[in-house]
Design a protein around this motif. Sequence first.
Motif, short mmCIF file in Angstrom:
data_model
loop_
_atom_site.label_atom_id
_atom_site.label_comp_id
_atom_site.label_asym_id
_atom_site.label_seq_id
_atom_site.Cartn_x
_atom_site.Cartn_y
_atom_site.Cartn_z
N TYR A 452 0.85 -1.19 0.00
CA TYR A 452 0.00 0.00 0.00
C TYR A 452 0.89 1.25 0.00
CZ TYR A 452 -2.90 -3.76 1.81
OH TYR A 452 -3.52 -4.96 2.00
N LYS A 453 0.45 2.25 -0.67
CA LYS A 453 1.26 3.46 -0.81
C LYS A 453 1.45 4.18 0.52
CE LYS A 453 0.22 4.38 -5.66
NZ LYS A 453 -0.34 5.35 -6.65
N HIS A 454 0.48 4.03 1.41
CA HIS A 454 0.62 4.72 2.69
C HIS A 454 1.70 4.08 3.56
CE1 HIS A 454 -2.56 1.63 3.42
NE2 HIS A 454 -1.85 1.45 4.55
N ASP A 455 2.20 2.90 3.14
CA ASP A 455 3.28 2.24 3.87
C ASP A 455 4.64 2.46 3.21
OD1 ASP A 455 1.53 1.18 5.79
OD2 ASP A 455 1.14 -0.62 4.57
N PHE A 456 4.69 3.16 2.09
CA PHE A 456 5.94 3.28 1.33
C PHE A 456 7.06 3.93 2.15
CE2 PHE A 456 4.27 3.18 -3.34
CZ PHE A 456 3.97 1.83 -3.17
N ASP A 457 6.75 4.91 2.94
CA ASP A 457 7.79 5.61 3.70
C ASP A 457 8.46 4.67 4.71
OD1 ASP A 457 7.08 7.82 2.28
OD2 ASP A 457 6.09 8.87 3.94
N LYS A 458 7.66 3.82 5.39
CA LYS A 458 8.22 2.87 6.36
C LYS A 458 8.98 1.75 5.66
CE LYS A 458 4.90 3.48 10.14
NZ LYS A 458 3.91 2.82 11.02
N VAL A 459 8.48 1.30 4.54
CA VAL A 459 9.19 0.26 3.77
C VAL A 459 10.55 0.78 3.34
CG1 VAL A 459 9.15 -1.13 1.68
CG2 VAL A 459 7.07 -0.85 3.02
N ALA A 460 10.60 2.04 2.89
CA ALA A 460 11.88 2.64 2.50
C ALA A 460 12.84 2.69 3.68
CB ALA A 460 11.65 4.05 1.94
N ARG A 461 12.30 2.97 4.89
CA ARG A 461 13.16 2.98 6.07
C ARG A 461 13.71 1.58 6.37
NH1 ARG A 461 16.82 5.38 7.72
NH2 ARG A 461 15.62 7.28 7.35
N VAL A 462 12.93 0.57 6.20
CA VAL A 462 13.39 -0.81 6.40
C VAL A 462 14.55 -1.11 5.45
CG1 VAL A 462 12.77 -3.24 6.18
CG2 VAL A 462 11.22 -1.65 7.32
N VAL A 463 14.44 -0.66 4.20
CA VAL A 463 15.51 -0.88 3.22
C VAL A 463 16.81 -0.27 3.71
CG1 VAL A 463 16.31 -0.40 0.88
CG2 VAL A 463 13.93 -1.07 1.27
N TYR A 464 16.77 0.98 4.10
CA TYR A 464 18.00 1.67 4.52
C TYR A 464 18.56 1.08 5.83
CZ TYR A 464 17.19 5.14 0.86
OH TYR A 464 17.02 5.76 -0.36
N ASN A 465 17.66 0.63 6.74
CA ASN A 465 18.14 0.01 7.98
C ASN A 465 18.85 -1.30 7.69
OD1 ASN A 465 17.18 2.11 9.53
ND2 ASN A 465 15.27 1.06 10.11
N ARG A 466 18.35 -2.09 6.75
CA ARG A 466 18.97 -3.38 6.44
C ARG A 466 20.28 -3.19 5.67
NH1 ARG A 466 14.49 -8.04 4.84
NH2 ARG A 466 13.30 -7.96 6.78
N LEU A 467 20.39 -2.10 4.97
CA LEU A 467 21.62 -1.86 4.22
C LEU A 467 22.79 -1.51 5.13
CD1 LEU A 467 20.37 0.16 1.11
CD2 LEU A 467 21.17 -2.22 1.19
N GLU A 468 22.51 -1.19 6.37
CA GLU A 468 23.58 -0.88 7.30
C GLU A 468 24.38 -2.18 7.57
OE1 GLU A 468 24.52 1.96 8.43
OE2 GLU A 468 22.89 3.12 7.52
N PRO A 469 25.68 -2.18 7.37
CA PRO A 469 26.45 -3.42 7.50
C PRO A 469 26.59 -3.92 8.95
CG PRO A 469 27.91 -1.57 7.08
CD PRO A 469 26.51 -1.05 6.91
N ASP A 470 26.38 -3.04 9.90
CA ASP A 470 26.56 -3.46 11.30
C ASP A 470 25.26 -3.85 11.99
OD1 ASP A 470 25.54 -0.96 11.24
OD2 ASP A 470 26.84 -0.11 12.79
#
Length: 574
Positions: A452-470
Amino acid sequence: MTEYGRGSGSEPWHPEDPLYGDQGWGGHQAAHGQGQYDGQQQQPYAQDPYAQQGYQQDPYAQPPQQHDPYAQQQYQQQHGSPQDPYGQQQPQQPQQPQYDGGWDTGQQAAMPYGAQQPQYGSNPGGYGEQSDHYGTPDAYPPPQPPGHREEPAQQRSPDWDPDVPQEETHPFFTGADQPADGRDARTGSREDDEYDDDPRESRRSGGERRGKGKKKSRNGCACLGVAAVLVGGLGGVGYFGYSYYQSQFGEVPDYAGDGTGTVEVEIPEGAFGNEIASILQKAGVVKSSGAFLSAQNGNPKGKSIQAGVYLLKKEMSGDSALELMLDPKSQNALVIPEGTGTIRIYAEIDKRLELKAGTTAKVAKAKAESLGLPEWADDDPEIKDPLEGFLFPAAYAVPKGSKPEDTLKKMVARANKEYGKLDLEQNAKKLNLDSPLDVITVASLVQKEGKYKHDFDKVARVVYNRLEPDNLETVGRLEFDSTVNYIRDESTLDVGAVDDLRKIDDPYNTYSIKGLPLGPISNPGADALHSAINPTSGPWYYFVSVTEDKTLFAVTNEEHERNRRQYEENQAGQ
C-alpha cells in the motif's frame, strides 16, 4: 514711342509742337481741362475731378465716353469697325480731328485734355473695366469673348513657310502619339479644349496647352492607380472583417449526430484546446475547429482532456466528440502500471502494434544505447536489462503502424523528465548511495515490496536500515522475495525455504548478496521515488501485511514471527 507714366498714346517730342512737354501744366496751355479747339476756348468738363480745385463729384458717375483716337484707329484697322469687348457691334462714332504729328506750323487743333486722358471707367465696357493704357500699335489687343478669339500672330522667322507644319522641339511637348498641333491622333480633338472657357488661356501658346494636356493624362493614370489601391484595401478589410465576424458571432460549421466508423487520434502532451480542435478537424472527426471549441467552452469538464490516444468516430458533432473523449473507454493509450517490469512492457507493445512476440524485446536489447538513457545509467554487462527502471509508468499513445523504438523513446524521455525533477545525484549522496541509479533501485524495491502506498515511507526505512552493515538482524542483507521473483520472472509469495534461496548465485539475489541488487527490479512510480528519497524515521527491520489495508512492522525477528502467524491465521480464516 510711349514714355511710361505720361499718359496714353504717342506724345509729341519736338519742342515746337504745341503739345510738347508739360505745356498743359507749365502755362503754355490752358488750365487743366481747357484747351484750344478750332481757335475757341472750351469749357471745362464737369465730370473731370480735376477741372476745379475743391470740386466734389460722385466718383461712380459715368462720364462721357472718351476714346483714345490712336487705340480706336488701330482697332478699326484690325477689325474694321468698333466692337464691344463682349462681341457686340458698336455704332460708328464721329471721327475726331486726329493729330497728324505735325509740329512746325502750330495750326493743328489740339484735342481736349479729357479726350487725351481717358477717365477711370470710361471704357465702353462699363464700370470696372479699364481701357488699355498702352494703346500703341505694339500693344496687345483687348481680351475677346469666347467664340470670337483669334490666335495671336506668331512671330515668323525669315525662313518660315506657312505651308510647312512646324514641330515642337522641346522634349516636354513632343511625344510618339501627340501631333504637333496639339490634336489627339485618334479623336482629332485638342487636349486643351477644357481650357476654352477661360479667356486668359487665349494668350497662351499651343505648346503650353499641350503641356497641360499631358499633365492631365498623367494625373488621370495616377488617380486610377490610387483608386485601385483603395478598392483593394477596402476589399481586404471587408474580407478580414467578415471572417472575424463569422469566427466570433457567426454559426460555426458542424456535423450532426454521433458519427460513424472508427478513427484513432493521438493528443500530444501539453496540447491546448485549439490544438486538440485542429487535430480532430484534420482527422475528420469534427467539421471545424470552432465546433469542438464551442462544445469545450460550454462544458465544465472540457478542459480536463489528457494526452493519449483516443478511439473516436468520423463526422461527429462537436458535443458528441467532446463527450466521447471525456469517457475513459475512448482512450486507446497504452497504460503502464507502476512497478511493471520491462518484460511485461515489451509484451504489451508487441500486442498493441500487432507484432510477433519478442519483437520489442529484441529491439530494446539492440538499440538500448540510442533510446536516450542518461549518462549515469550503468552499462554493466551483468545488468539484466539496461532499460529497467527507465520505462516510466504512465499512459502512452501507441498508434497503429508506429515502430517499437518510438514507444520506448517516449517512455525513456518521460523517465528523464521525472528524474530530472528529483536531483538524484544530490539525493544519492545524502542517502549514502553510490549513484543515482541506486536511488531508482531502492524505489523499485519499495514499489514491489510495499503493498500500500501509505506504507511506502516505512518500507523505504526498512531498506535503509537493512543496508547498514553493522545491523545484527540481517547483517547487511535485504532478503526480499521480490528479487527472487525478478530472477525467476515470477510473482508469488511462496518463493521457498531461505536455505534454498541462499544457494541461488545471482547479482539480484538479495538472500545471498549484501547490499542492493545490481540494478532496478521494476519501473517505480512517483510515490515510490518520493519515499525512497524521503524515508520516515524508525528502527524497523521487518514488515508483513496481515490484511488488505494493514501492514505490521517489527524491530526484532521474534516480533516479526508473531506478525507472520497473525497473517497465516487471517489467510486460513478466509
